[in-house]
Design a protein around this motif. Sequence first.
Motif, PDB file in Angstrom:
ATOM      1  N   ALA A  74       0.837  -1.200   0.000  1.00 55.46           N
ATOM      2  CA  ALA A  74       0.000   0.000   0.000  1.00 55.46           C
ATOM      3  C   ALA A  74       0.875   1.255   0.000  1.00 55.46           C
ATOM      4  O   ALA A  74       0.585   2.220  -0.715  1.00 55.46           O
ATOM      5  N   HIS A  75       1.947   1.213   0.760  1.00 56.75           N
ATOM      6  CA  HIS A  75       2.879   2.338   0.808  1.00 56.75           C
ATOM      7  C   HIS A  75       3.485   2.580  -0.568  1.00 56.75           C
ATOM      8  O   HIS A  75       3.600   3.715  -1.017  1.00 56.75           O
ATOM      9  N   ALA A  76       3.843   1.520  -1.269  1.00 58.59           N
ATOM     10  CA  ALA A  76       4.440   1.647  -2.599  1.00 58.59           C
ATOM     11  C   ALA A  76       3.433   2.188  -3.616  1.00 58.59           C
ATOM     12  O   ALA A  76       3.798   2.944  -4.515  1.00 58.59           O
ATOM     13  N   PHE A  77       2.155   1.809  -3.468  1.00 56.17           N
ATOM     14  CA  PHE A  77       1.107   2.257  -4.395  1.00 56.17           C
ATOM     15  C   PHE A  77       0.477   3.585  -3.964  1.00 56.17           C
ATOM     16  O   PHE A  77      -0.400   4.104  -4.656  1.00 56.17           O
ATOM     17  N   LEU A  78       0.862   4.079  -2.804  1.00 53.95           N
ATOM     18  CA  LEU A  78       0.334   5.335  -2.259  1.00 53.95           C
ATOM     19  C   LEU A  78      -1.179   5.285  -2.047  1.00 53.95           C
ATOM     20  O   LEU A  78      -1.905   6.219  -2.381  1.00 53.95           O
ATOM     21  N   PRO A  80      -4.356   3.651   0.856  1.00 55.61           N
ATOM     22  CA  PRO A  80      -4.542   3.143   2.223  1.00 55.61           C
ATOM     23  C   PRO A  80      -4.401   1.616   2.251  1.00 55.61           C
ATOM     24  O   PRO A  80      -4.694   0.927   1.274  1.00 55.61           O
ATOM     25  N   GLU A  81      -3.984   1.112   3.394  1.00 48.89           N
ATOM     26  CA  GLU A  81      -3.791  -0.323   3.544  1.00 48.89           C
ATOM     27  C   GLU A  81      -5.087  -1.101   3.314  1.00 48.89           C
ATOM     28  O   GLU A  81      -5.075  -2.171   2.698  1.00 48.89           O
ATOM     29  N   SER A  82      -6.213  -0.574   3.756  1.00 50.01           N
ATOM     30  CA  SER A  82      -7.490  -1.270   3.564  1.00 50.01           C
ATOM     31  C   SER A  82      -7.837  -1.390   2.079  1.00 50.01           C
ATOM     32  O   SER A  82      -8.357  -2.418   1.640  1.00 50.01           O
ATOM     33  N   THR A  83      -7.540  -0.377   1.308  1.00 48.08           N
ATOM     34  CA  THR A  83      -7.780  -0.418  -0.142  1.00 48.08           C
ATOM     35  C   THR A  83      -6.935  -1.501  -0.788  1.00 48.08           C
ATOM     36  O   THR A  83      -7.409  -2.272  -1.634  1.00 48.08           O
ATOM     37  N   MET A  84      -5.678  -1.579  -0.384  1.00 50.74           N
ATOM     38  CA  MET A  84      -4.772  -2.575  -0.962  1.00 50.74           C
ATOM     39  C   MET A  84      -5.208  -3.981  -0.549  1.00 50.74           C
ATOM     40  O   MET A  84      -5.145  -4.910  -1.353  1.00 50.74           O
ATOM     41  N   ALA A  85      -5.654  -4.153   0.683  1.00 50.22           N
ATOM     42  CA  ALA A  85      -6.117  -5.468   1.135  1.00 50.22           C
ATOM     43  C   ALA A  85      -7.316  -5.923   0.291  1.00 50.22           C
ATOM     44  O   ALA A  85      -7.388  -7.091  -0.108  1.00 50.22           O
ATOM     45  N   GLN A  86      -8.223  -5.001  -0.010  1.00 43.48           N
ATOM     46  CA  GLN A  86      -9.371  -5.339  -0.851  1.00 43.48           C
ATOM     47  C   GLN A  86      -8.925  -5.684  -2.273  1.00 43.48           C
ATOM     48  O   GLN A  86      -9.434  -6.630  -2.878  1.00 43.48           O
ATOM     49  N   ARG A  87      -7.986  -4.923  -2.806  1.00 42.07           N
ATOM     50  CA  ARG A  87      -7.493  -5.179  -4.164  1.00 42.07           C
ATOM     51  C   ARG A  87      -6.857  -6.560  -4.259  1.00 42.07           C
ATOM     52  O   ARG A  87      -7.105  -7.313  -5.198  1.00 42.07           O
ATOM     53  N   ILE A  88      -6.039  -6.906  -3.276  1.00 43.44           N
ATOM     54  CA  ILE A  88      -5.383  -8.216  -3.264  1.00 43.44           C
ATOM     55  C   ILE A  88      -6.418  -9.327  -3.102  1.00 43.44           C
ATOM     56  O   ILE A  88      -6.345 -10.365  -3.768  1.00 43.44           O
TER      57      ILE A  88
END
Length: 167
Positions: A74-78, A80-88
């Motif tokens: 999430a940090h690399a994609f700029l 939020p962590e919750s957004t990245m968790a949903q994407r994964i």
Amino acid sequence: MNLPIYCSEYRRHRESEAAIETDQLAPPVDAARESEQDDTLILLFMCCHPALTPASAIALTLRAIGGLTTAEIAHAFLVPESTMAQRIGRAKQSIKDSGVPFQLPTSEERAQRLRAVLHVLYLIFNEGYTSSVGPDLRRADLPHEAMRLTRIVQELQPDDPGDLRVK
């Protein structure tokens, strides 16, 4: 004691030790044998499935292959962590729903996924070489794994002299 001669000999000794260590860390690969036995390589190509968006494929692969945490990705994609968790999570579900068999893709399928695979290997290498988060500045396991996988991919793509310049 002659200091310039001593320093020169010490430097030669240090370089010899480093060369020996490098040879032990990165032996040459037999791509045919290695790729058949390497579940990591199969998973790498599965995660870079063309049905996924490039961002989702890269995020999923960084998580599954690179071992990066969701927070690091999430940090690399700029985002939020919750957004990245949903994407994964959505990317995992898409691969599960697609019914892709757990095997190395054909050469045509590999060619379709090659760009995403190389992008992921580049990102894994960079994260290990200069860690973006955490107490360690470097994570030696990541660049070594990225180089190992890149060498295998290079051997699997003998007709593509393009971006695969790892020796």
